[in-house]
Design an enzyme around this catalytic site. Structure first.
Site: not given
Ligand code: AMP
Length: 221
Positions: A88, A127, A161, A172
């Site tokens: 990443r 999600r 989450r 993010r």
């Protein structure tokens, strides 16, 4: 076969990894999943990682590199693996290259999942997953559980989450732009990058992804 899956948070790396797992019979190594399990189990790794994860920040390179090194020693990676969420950062990519050079198993292809920001936010905010068995759902993209809040597979509780909350999502995506996006150019220069457009109905996109991954493998030989 050694693959890297590259894409923004919410691009669907886990979903596309399942295509590669089935096709090539190799394991997915998701650093996010490993870190979440460590946080849940309260291990020293989890304690080190949890504050970064909660804020949507990257866990320090040396911590993540260490866990990938350990994971790659396991026997199930002998035929290859799919890296999901790693590397990443550029330092992670360089460490990975050294590590794989030592064992003579280079990366065959870096598959870049391409989706627009609107789709990413739709996928991330929708999600959900099962707290018990980990089965994945999405309430925005046509993959909700049959009964709201209940897992189709095991009857467990469906949760969101902590880092899929709107404020953390923004963070993010910004971290991705700053730290991870430079990897696109990095792997393009190495001749490993394959861009795969992943907008559209899921069944069509999965077929397109499978075709593109097979083509990437054929051209890497
Ligand atoms: P993911 O499930 O891949 O979206 O990862 C969830 C979170 O785990 C990220 O927001 C980071 O805090 C942490 N994480 C996962 N992979 C890495 C990585 N390669 N480097 C640093 N942090 C990571």
């Amino acid at each position: 076969m050694q693959f890297i899956l590259l894409g923004e948070p919410g691009a669907g790396k886990g979903t596309y990894a399942s295509v590669l797992i089935r096709k090539f019979q190799i394991p997915q190594i998701s650093t996010g999943d490993i870190l979440r399990s460590a946080v849940k189990a309260g291990t020293p790794l989890g304690l080190q990682a949890q504050d970064y994860m909660k804020k949507g920040l990257l866990v320090p390179d040396q911590v993540v590199i260490g866990l990938v090194k350990e994971r790659l020693k396991q026997a199930d990676t002998a035929k290859g693996f799919i890296l999901d969420g790693f590397p990443r950062t550029i330092p992670q990519a360089k460490e990975l290259e050294n590590l794989l050079q030592e064992v003579g198993r280079p990366i065959n292809a870096v598959l870049k999942i391409e989706v627009c920001r609107k789709t990413l936010i739709e996928r991330l905010t929708g999600r959900r997953s099962c707290k018990s068995c980990g089965a994945g759902y999405n309430v925005n993209t046509g993959l909700p559980p049959k009964k709201a809040g209940v897992c189709d597979k095991c009857g467990g509780e469906i949760i969101q989450r902590a880092d899929d909350q709107p404020a953390t999502i923004e963070n993010r995506l910004n971290v991705y732009q700053k730290e991870t996006a430079p990897l696109v150019e990095y792997y393009e220069k190495e001749g490993l990058l394959k861009r795969i457009p992943c907008e559209g109905p899921l069944d069509e996109v999965l077929k397109r992804f499978e075709k593109a991954s097979l083509a990437a493998v054929a051209s890497s030989k």
